[in-house]
Every structure is written in structure tokens, then in C-alpha cells.
Motif scaffolding. Sequence first.
Motif, PDB file in Angstrom:
ATOM      1  N   THR A 544       0.823  -1.215   0.000  1.00  0.00           N
ATOM      2  CA  THR A 544       0.000   0.000   0.000  1.00  0.00           C
ATOM      3  C   THR A 544       0.852   1.258   0.000  1.00  0.00           C
ATOM      4  O   THR A 544       0.330   2.354  -0.202  1.00  0.00           O
ATOM      5  CB  THR A 544      -0.933   0.026   1.230  1.00  0.00           C
ATOM      6  N   VAL A 545       2.156   1.099   0.210  1.00  0.00           N
ATOM      7  CA  VAL A 545       3.073   2.236   0.293  1.00  0.00           C
ATOM      8  C   VAL A 545       3.877   2.343  -0.993  1.00  0.00           C
ATOM      9  O   VAL A 545       4.496   1.369  -1.438  1.00  0.00           O
ATOM     10  CB  VAL A 545       4.021   2.093   1.503  1.00  0.00           C
ATOM     11  N   LEU A 546       3.859   3.535  -1.589  1.00  0.00           N
ATOM     12  CA  LEU A 546       4.640   3.800  -2.793  1.00  0.00           C
ATOM     13  C   LEU A 546       5.416   5.090  -2.628  1.00  0.00           C
ATOM     14  O   LEU A 546       5.087   5.939  -1.775  1.00  0.00           O
ATOM     15  CB  LEU A 546       3.739   3.892  -4.037  1.00  0.00           C
ATOM     16  N   TYR A 547       6.429   5.255  -3.495  1.00  0.00           N
ATOM     17  CA  TYR A 547       7.259   6.451  -3.484  1.00  0.00           C
ATOM     18  C   TYR A 547       7.378   7.000  -4.899  1.00  0.00           C
ATOM     19  O   TYR A 547       7.380   6.239  -5.880  1.00  0.00           O
ATOM     20  CB  TYR A 547       8.651   6.140  -2.925  1.00  0.00           C
ATOM     21  N   ALA A 548       7.472   8.316  -5.012  1.00  0.00           N
ATOM     22  CA  ALA A 548       7.667   8.987  -6.293  1.00  0.00           C
ATOM     23  C   ALA A 548       8.595  10.167  -6.071  1.00  0.00           C
ATOM     24  O   ALA A 548       8.560  10.819  -5.016  1.00  0.00           O
ATOM     25  CB  ALA A 548       6.334   9.453  -6.877  1.00  0.00           C
ATOM     26  N   GLY A 549       9.428  10.445  -7.073  1.00  0.00           N
ATOM     27  CA  GLY A 549      10.431  11.484  -6.906  1.00  0.00           C
ATOM     28  C   GLY A 549      10.264  12.645  -7.861  1.00  0.00           C
ATOM     29  O   GLY A 549      10.171  12.444  -9.072  1.00  0.00           O
ATOM     30  N   SER A 550      10.216  13.858  -7.339  1.00  0.00           N
ATOM     31  CA  SER A 550      10.386  15.078  -8.135  1.00  0.00           C
ATOM     32  C   SER A 550      11.768  15.592  -7.753  1.00  0.00           C
ATOM     33  O   SER A 550      12.738  14.853  -7.873  1.00  0.00           O
ATOM     34  CB  SER A 550       9.268  16.077  -7.835  1.00  0.00           C
ATOM     35  N   HIS A 551      11.881  16.841  -7.275  1.00  0.00           N
ATOM     36  CA  HIS A 551      13.148  17.215  -6.640  1.00  0.00           C
ATOM     37  C   HIS A 551      13.105  16.857  -5.157  1.00  0.00           C
ATOM     38  O   HIS A 551      14.104  16.950  -4.455  1.00  0.00           O
ATOM     39  CB  HIS A 551      13.438  18.702  -6.836  1.00  0.00           C
ATOM     40  N   MET A 552      11.895  16.421  -4.709  1.00  0.00           N
ATOM     41  CA  MET A 552      11.696  15.903  -3.361  1.00  0.00           C
ATOM     42  C   MET A 552      11.173  14.468  -3.465  1.00  0.00           C
ATOM     43  O   MET A 552      10.566  14.102  -4.471  1.00  0.00           O
ATOM     44  CB  MET A 552      10.676  16.761  -2.600  1.00  0.00           C
ATOM     45  N   LEU A 553      11.361  13.699  -2.407  1.00  0.00           N
ATOM     46  CA  LEU A 553      10.772  12.369  -2.377  1.00  0.00           C
ATOM     47  C   LEU A 553       9.384  12.451  -1.759  1.00  0.00           C
ATOM     48  O   LEU A 553       9.184  13.087  -0.717  1.00  0.00           O
ATOM     49  CB  LEU A 553      11.636  11.404  -1.562  1.00  0.00           C
ATOM     50  N   HIS A 554       8.416  11.821  -2.432  1.00  0.00           N
ATOM     51  CA  HIS A 554       7.046  11.787  -1.958  1.00  0.00           C
ATOM     52  C   HIS A 554       6.674  10.358  -1.578  1.00  0.00           C
ATOM     53  O   HIS A 554       7.137   9.398  -2.194  1.00  0.00           O
ATOM     54  CB  HIS A 554       6.089  12.292  -3.037  1.00  0.00           C
ATOM     55  N   ARG A 555       5.778  10.255  -0.583  1.00  0.00           N
ATOM     56  CA  ARG A 555       5.337   8.954  -0.092  1.00  0.00           C
ATOM     57  C   ARG A 555       3.815   8.874  -0.120  1.00  0.00           C
ATOM     58  O   ARG A 555       3.135   9.857   0.185  1.00  0.00           O
ATOM     59  CB  ARG A 555       5.843   8.725   1.332  1.00  0.00           C
ATOM     60  N   SER A 556       3.308   7.719  -0.512  1.00  0.00           N
ATOM     61  CA  SER A 556       1.873   7.456  -0.448  1.00  0.00           C
ATOM     62  C   SER A 556       1.645   6.238   0.423  1.00  0.00           C
ATOM     63  O   SER A 556       2.356   5.241   0.302  1.00  0.00           O
ATOM     64  CB  SER A 556       1.293   7.199  -1.847  1.00  0.00           C
ATOM     65  N   THR A 557       0.643   6.310   1.294  1.00  0.00           N
ATOM     66  CA  THR A 557       0.294   5.171   2.135  1.00  0.00           C
ATOM     67  C   THR A 557      -1.055   4.582   1.744  1.00  0.00           C
ATOM     68  O   THR A 557      -1.579   3.724   2.449  1.00  0.00           O
ATOM     69  CB  THR A 557       0.252   5.599   3.617  1.00  0.00           C
ATOM     70  N   ASN A 558      -1.602   5.056   0.607  1.00  0.00           N
ATOM     71  CA  ASN A 558      -2.927   4.591   0.169  1.00  0.00           C
ATOM     72  C   ASN A 558      -2.930   4.220  -1.308  1.00  0.00           C
ATOM     73  O   ASN A 558      -3.834   4.561  -2.038  1.00  0.00           O
ATOM     74  CB  ASN A 558      -3.993   5.641   0.468  1.00  0.00           C
ATOM     75  N   ARG A 559      -1.872   3.527  -1.709  1.00  0.00           N
ATOM     76  CA  ARG A 559      -1.748   3.042  -3.083  1.00  0.00           C
ATOM     77  C   ARG A 559      -1.869   4.169  -4.103  1.00  0.00           C
ATOM     78  O   ARG A 559      -2.572   4.064  -5.095  1.00  0.00           O
ATOM     79  CB  ARG A 559      -2.753   1.931  -3.360  1.00  0.00           C
ATOM     80  N   SER A 567      10.867  14.769   2.088  1.00  0.00           N
ATOM     81  CA  SER A 567      12.254  15.239   2.019  1.00  0.00           C
ATOM     82  C   SER A 567      12.263  16.688   1.571  1.00  0.00           C
ATOM     83  O   SER A 567      11.285  17.185   0.994  1.00  0.00           O
ATOM     84  CB  SER A 567      13.064  14.390   1.028  1.00  0.00           C
ATOM     85  N   PRO A 568      13.365  17.373   1.803  1.00  0.00           N
ATOM     86  CA  PRO A 568      13.580  18.667   1.156  1.00  0.00           C
ATOM     87  C   PRO A 568      14.048  18.442  -0.276  1.00  0.00           C
ATOM     88  O   PRO A 568      14.011  17.317  -0.796  1.00  0.00           O
ATOM     89  CB  PRO A 568      14.677  19.284   2.021  1.00  0.00           C
ATOM     90  N   ASP A 569      14.493  19.485  -0.919  1.00  0.00           N
ATOM     91  CA  ASP A 569      15.107  19.369  -2.240  1.00  0.00           C
ATOM     92  C   ASP A 569      16.394  18.555  -2.088  1.00  0.00           C
ATOM     93  O   ASP A 569      17.317  18.948  -1.381  1.00  0.00           O
ATOM     94  CB  ASP A 569      15.412  20.765  -2.786  1.00  0.00           C
ATOM     95  N   LEU A 570      16.460  17.415  -2.762  1.00  0.00           N
ATOM     96  CA  LEU A 570      17.627  16.539  -2.656  1.00  0.00           C
ATOM     97  C   LEU A 570      18.609  16.735  -3.808  1.00  0.00           C
ATOM     98  O   LEU A 570      19.559  15.977  -3.946  1.00  0.00           O
ATOM     99  CB  LEU A 570      17.181  15.077  -2.591  1.00  0.00           C
ATOM    100  N   THR A 571      18.358  17.746  -4.638  1.00  0.00           N
ATOM    101  CA  THR A 571      19.267  18.067  -5.733  1.00  0.00           C
ATOM    102  C   THR A 571      20.130  19.264  -5.359  1.00  0.00           C
ATOM    103  O   THR A 571      20.038  19.793  -4.242  1.00  0.00           O
ATOM    104  CB  THR A 571      18.473  18.373  -7.016  1.00  0.00           C
ATOM    105  N   ASN A 572      20.919  19.715  -6.301  1.00  0.00           N
ATOM    106  CA  ASN A 572      21.728  20.912  -6.073  1.00  0.00           C
ATOM    107  C   ASN A 572      20.932  22.192  -6.258  1.00  0.00           C
ATOM    108  O   ASN A 572      21.497  23.282  -6.201  1.00  0.00           O
ATOM    109  CB  ASN A 572      22.929  20.930  -7.013  1.00  0.00           C
ATOM    110  N   GLY A 573      19.655  22.069  -6.516  1.00  0.00           N
ATOM    111  CA  GLY A 573      18.805  23.233  -6.695  1.00  0.00           C
ATOM    112  C   GLY A 573      18.503  23.490  -8.161  1.00  0.00           C
ATOM    113  O   GLY A 573      19.242  23.088  -9.060  1.00  0.00           O
ATOM    114  N   GLU A 574      17.388  24.139  -8.412  1.00  0.00           N
ATOM    115  CA  GLU A 574      16.950  24.396  -9.784  1.00  0.00           C
ATOM    116  C   GLU A 574      17.964  25.234 -10.531  1.00  0.00           C
ATOM    117  O   GLU A 574      18.520  26.207 -10.001  1.00  0.00           O
ATOM    118  CB  GLU A 574      15.596  25.109  -9.777  1.00  0.00           C
ATOM    119  N   VAL A 575      18.212  24.849 -11.778  1.00  0.00           N
ATOM    120  CA  VAL A 575      19.115  25.584 -12.650  1.00  0.00           C
ATOM    121  C   VAL A 575      18.277  26.423 -13.608  1.00  0.00           C
ATOM    122  O   VAL A 575      17.384  25.894 -14.266  1.00  0.00           O
ATOM    123  CB  VAL A 575      20.021  24.625 -13.446  1.00  0.00           C
TER     124      VAL A 575
END
Length: 848
Positions: A544-559, A567-575
Amino acid sequence: MSHRAIYPTTILLYAAALFIALGIRPDNDREPTPDWKEQPSDWFFRQRAYPQGYIDPALRKRAWEQAQQLNAAARMQRVPQWIPRGPSNIGGRITAMAISQQNPDIIYIGAADGGVLKTTNAGVNWTALTDHFLSLSMGAVAVDPTNDNIVYAGTGEANSSGDSYDGVGMFKSTDGGATWSSIGLEQTRHIGKIIIDPTNTNIIYVAAMGTLYTGNSWRGVYKSTNAGGSWDRVLFINDTTGVVDLAINPQNTNVLLAAAWQRKRGPQGRLYVGGVHTGIYRTTDAGTSWTLLTNGLPAPAPNVGRPAVAISPSHPHIAYVAYADDPGNFFGCYKTTDGGDTWARTNDGSLSNLYSNFGWYFGKIFVHPRNPDSVIVFGVTIGKTPNGGASWTTQSTSHADNHALVFHPTDVAKMFVGNDGGFCRTTNGSASWTRQTDQDLYITQFYAGWISHTNPSNRMGGTQDNGTPRTTTGGTSNWASINGGDGFYCIIDYTDGNYQYAESQYGAIRRTTNNWSSSSSATSGFTGRKNWSTPIAIDPNNPTVLYAGSHMLHRSTNRAASWVAISPDLTNGEVPGFSTYATITTIDVAKTDSNVIMVGTDDGNVWVTTNLGASWIDIKAGLPNRWITRVRFDHTNHNIAYVTLSGFRLDSPLPHIFRTTNLGQTWQDISSNLPEAPINVVLVDPLYTNRLYVGTDVGCYFTTNTGASWQAMGTGLPYSAVSDMQIHAPTRIALAFTHGRSMWEINLDDLTAVAENREIPVRMELYQNYPNPFNPTTTISFTLSRSAVAALRVFDVAGREVATLLHAELNAGHHRATFDASNLASGVYFYRLTAGESSQTRRMLLLK
């Protein structure tokens, strides 16, 4: 949460350096025209070019040579062969076509990432001819009009698509494609057209576009007078203007028209898809001199985009030119009736949406061989005129985005078209089109794939311009799309197959709760910058738990019904100028502890959390600054993990796979003898954690000693980039998803047998006959994992043999046989396949 500080000055300096590395310079005449829809995207190039901004052809060739050595060593052993598993009915981008004038059942096609393929029965079956080439990107093919065994292939797709490698020049075959020789022009990189002089087939012209992202001086028109033995450049304009199309006057072959296109691209958009040097050039002395034609054609201007040109074969004083503009809209179709001295625009207002704002991606024009007033222009759809341009209509073929067409030489109501969906035909002068759907034409461009844990026959994958197709039977010709757009990551719930997930570009995730009887958007709360191929992952301990990534990691607990950033921005920041860069590219959740999650980014970062995102640790120290393609935990110990990288070396060898035994505190290079090519995926064997499998741009490789040494993972896999791999643990099936040659399968136990010097069993799969029920004939298909003596027999319900369909030594791969039951009564019959000590039986029903 701990996180590095990113300073604006750093971002600006980084952006400026990257622009310069990619050959982008300020244009004082106009502003750049970024195209954020990116159809298709530059994702393929970007990840391989980062951070230096270019791909060194010499280093890519070296990696290919290293791969050849490992594969040659594998062939010396009794190793298993990869088996193509489809889809054959989905297709992929065909960029070029050529047809035999003596036997029109012989057709050659060039695929965007699949090489040259040949049919000898007008498209019913296909044979791949160039799987061993360094580049499988094809721009042009041509067949000698007097000898269809002589074939020329120009590598490097000339369309401005960034999802394939540059080409490596011209190739020639004198035996119908069985063998090939390199005949030069390696530096041209992208070839748009090959013209063979119909009156002297030793004379050949090549339209060369040059490099895609930087200037180079190998653009223009090349000519050979000795059938490709040597070349002279006969037209050169400048280092940003190539020639994308050519046409020859068949009655006076000294006359040619060349479509010159000033083009240059950059990572933040298409800076140049048109320019003041774009135009139509004419020679009347076989290339000795050329003149820019202007009388009635668009005047040179920055907004004049890609042109296409065609001369009427039956009335060669009549010719047509179609233009795109910058940024890529339809710009007009022009006609001459005096060989090019004067031109007039046709009445083409109804074609205004033909290119849908990306006319840099296609744009060819064709004149009927016998009727100079019948013309077709290619775009997303096709534009047609029956009256020389007085009026136009648009029509769809079998798929959007059309690129190549050939006319049947004797029955010109028959035409064959290549588009992003593969191969199709018309038999009524384009009144209607039929797509060939069961043709072993394996040229699908996968980005990612999946195999169901509960039903290994249920397979799916995200593809370039063909959505997310799947098969529920494991067949090769019954795939159907369950999600549109370009397809990427997809997941099938490992406990309940009714729950599935698929996405199109830039993280447009959809979910189904009923096995795609219906679906809905799954992006609620999923925000931020998203990659062209946005990663999604499922918790291996809780479906039931999934993850998706933009510049942050997102979590779903409802499929995936909703998402929350953890998470915060896990990259070096927008260019600045990069709307789809600085993103998460890969996610993995530890099997031994779901609180432990690792991610990688396209700007070289690797992060781990041990507390479900409450805090994050930067663990990239010790890793090269490259685009991170995969992170992967060991199944039994989350302190052990692997990271794979894209890109090529700079001044020193570049490792592409690293291992940690302390959760990223330190990293060990385990690349060993792997080819120095991008690694796109790594898998840990479900049973033997010292065995790893990697998919690279030059094949698949495995190790039985945690990377101390590597071997080719079977034989027969084309040199098409392997974008993803999946393992079905219960059956030991491994799948390789290629970006240009579809999906392939191998059995891991067969590799184990090789490692332990045991005899490899013959593995087979016998498919359900089609049609079933049938009357009176049906087709039976099967695959073999290796060559063997095989027999296919039919029995009645009493066990009596009623037919032997085949009994012969067969090669590994896909085979089929036809069963004709004209002389048999209605009822149930059984068909049995035997190979070695293995056998399979299926039931079929004859209804008369």
C-alpha cells in the motif's frame, strides 16, 4: 532534517558552464525558444553527456569494442541465448524505408534505435540485419534500383530527436544485408537521405546534417562516383547548417535539389530549429555548383525552419517544398512548375496544425510516381492534395508522427509507411491504412518495464510514443496500451494484481484498482520538478506504500491515491532554463527495513534516510559526479547497496557501478572488466546475493563474485541500450527492456549452469494457437531458449497422432507452424512440442 545549502551564485555559474560545454552561445539576434513539452525529450542525451555536455564518439566506440570482446568470449561457451518477447504489434519509430524495384516484397527499414531490418514478404515477417552495429540509430536507407542485394544505410537519425546516439557514418551491403562494410563519413553523425543515380548506380549522394548539439564541419552534401568507395563534399554552407533532404531529377540526373536546415540544440530548449541559412539549393551540374533558390520561396530569416523537398518522377519540372518554422509550426508548401526557377505557395491553410508545434521532428514530402498533382506531406498526421496543392486534406495513418514512405513500383495504389508506431500500408491510394500487427518487428523503444510477481505472463513497459503497453499472456503479438503518451515507470502490486500503476512523461502517474478496467490520475499532492522519466517505487514489505520522486521524495500510504513530501530538495537546486532538470532519478526501499530509503539524482547526488525521511544523509562522497541511474539495496542487508552511473569518462577511466557495505560511508568500485559504457540498471539475484546483473548501453552482463569479474549475460542480445531489467524470482526469468529492439528474456538458471559447467536444459514456451476455436487452419507458435531438435505433433482425444507439423533442428528463438485440419472432424485436439527432454502440451478446438 539535514541538508546542504545551495547558493544562487553557484547555480548561475553551474548553468553558464553547462551551456558553454554544450556549445550554447548567446544569440544577439533573438531570444531562445525553449520547448518544455520536448516531443521527444533530450533525456537520453542529457544523462549520458552530463556533466561535460558531450559524448565522445571515440569513447563510445571503445565501450562497444569491449562489449564485443565479452560477447565473443560468451559465444565460445555453451551459454544461453536471449529470446525476443515482443511486442511485435506495438512497433517503434521507423525513420527510413527502401523498396526493391525488382521484387517489391523486399523492403528495408531503418529504425530510430533498432537498426536496419528486412522483409521478403511485404512486411509479414522481419529480420534484423545490424544488431552488431555500434549505432542502431538510422537516418536513411537506399536500395540499388538495378540490384536489390546492394543496400546502403546511413546511420544517425536526422530528425531533431535526442533519444538516440549519433550515427557512425555510411554502411554498404552487397548480399542483401547479410554482411556490411563501413564506407566512411563517420563524422557526419546524422544522415537525412541517400540518393542513388538511376542512370549510373555508382553515383551516390548523401545528405548530412552533422552533429545535433554542437557545430561541426561535416555537414552538407557528399558525392561518391565509385559506389561508396570514396566521397567528396559537393555542398557546404556552414558548421550549423546541414542538409536534411535531397531529390534528383530522374530524366536529367545532373539536377538535384537539396533542403538545407540550420539547426542546433541545447539542454534548455531548441535554440535553433530555424535560421537564415535554411533554404533550397539547386545544382544543374551534378553538384559542382549550387544556387540558393529564392524566387517565391520564404526569404532567409531566423524563423525559417526545417524544409523537405520532392521532385515529381513523372514530370520532373514540377517539384514541391514543405517548410516548418521556428519553433516548429507548419510554415507552408510551395510548388514549382519550371524546375525551381519560380515558386508559389499552394493553398495549404488547412495544414496549419499538421506539425503540432514540433515540425523539427518530422517533415517529408512525396509525389506520386505517375501523377504530379498527387502529393503527401508528413507530420503528426499526413496532408494530401489530389490537385497539385489547390486544396489539401489531412488524414491519419496507423499512428501519429510519420517519417518514411515508399511506393510499390508497379501498383502505385500500394504504399508503405513508417511512423512512430511501426509499419503500415495502404492498397487504395491512401484512402485507408492498415497497421501490420503480427510481424516480429521488434523495434519498440522501452524506457522501463515490469513483470507481475503473481502472474509472470503479465508484463508491461513504458515506451517512447507508444504509451504503456502490456500482455497478460506473455505473448509477443497481443500487447495493448493501458496508458497513453510516452510511457515510463510502471508497477504491478506483488500481492494483488488489480492494483497497478503507470505514468507518462514528467510524472503523470495513473492508477487502477481493477486491472485497467478503469483508471484515474494519481498525482494528488505530488509536486515539484519532475524528470522526463519520473521514478516510482513500491515498498517491498507493504504494497500500500509507494514512493515517487520530483526534486523531493514523496510517499503514499494509500496506493497512490495521495502523496506527501518526506524530504527537502535533494538536488543541487533548480538551474535557470532547466524546467525538468535537478530531479530525483531513482528510488529504492530496503527489503530488510522499510524505514531505510535511498535516492539518486540527475546532478550526481545520492541520499539515504534511515528514519522514513525524518532526516537525510548525503552519501555521494567517493562517487564520480555523474547522472545517477539506479540505487539498489541488497535483499538481505540494507548496509549493502549499489549505485550505477551514466556518462563516459573524461581524462581517466570512469567506473559505472559502486558497492557499499556500510550504508554509503564508503564506496568500492566493482566495475572490473565491464565495458566503459553507461549502466542503466542493476539487479541483485533473489537467491544469490553475490550475483549481480546490469543492463548497459552495450548489452547485459553478470557477475558471480560481486563484481570481481563480469561475463556477457547470454548471447544474441542486440547492441541497443538496455534501459531496464526485471527478474521474476519464482521462475528465474529475467527480462531486458531495450530502447529500440523491444523486450528480451533469458533464464537465470541457464546462466547458473554455465557458471557451474552444467548442461543447459532446453527451455521452451508453447503458446495457445490462434485463432481458437478454428476452422480449418490455425497458427501455433513457440519459443526455444537454445538450438535443439524439436518436434510439434497434433493428437486427437484418443491420443492418436493426426499430424506432424515439424521435426527439425531449430535455432533459439520464436517459431511458428500452421495446422490445416481440412480433413479432420470437429472436436478437441491436443498439440505437443518436444525439444530434448522437455515437452509441453496444449488443447485446441476445431469447429466446422
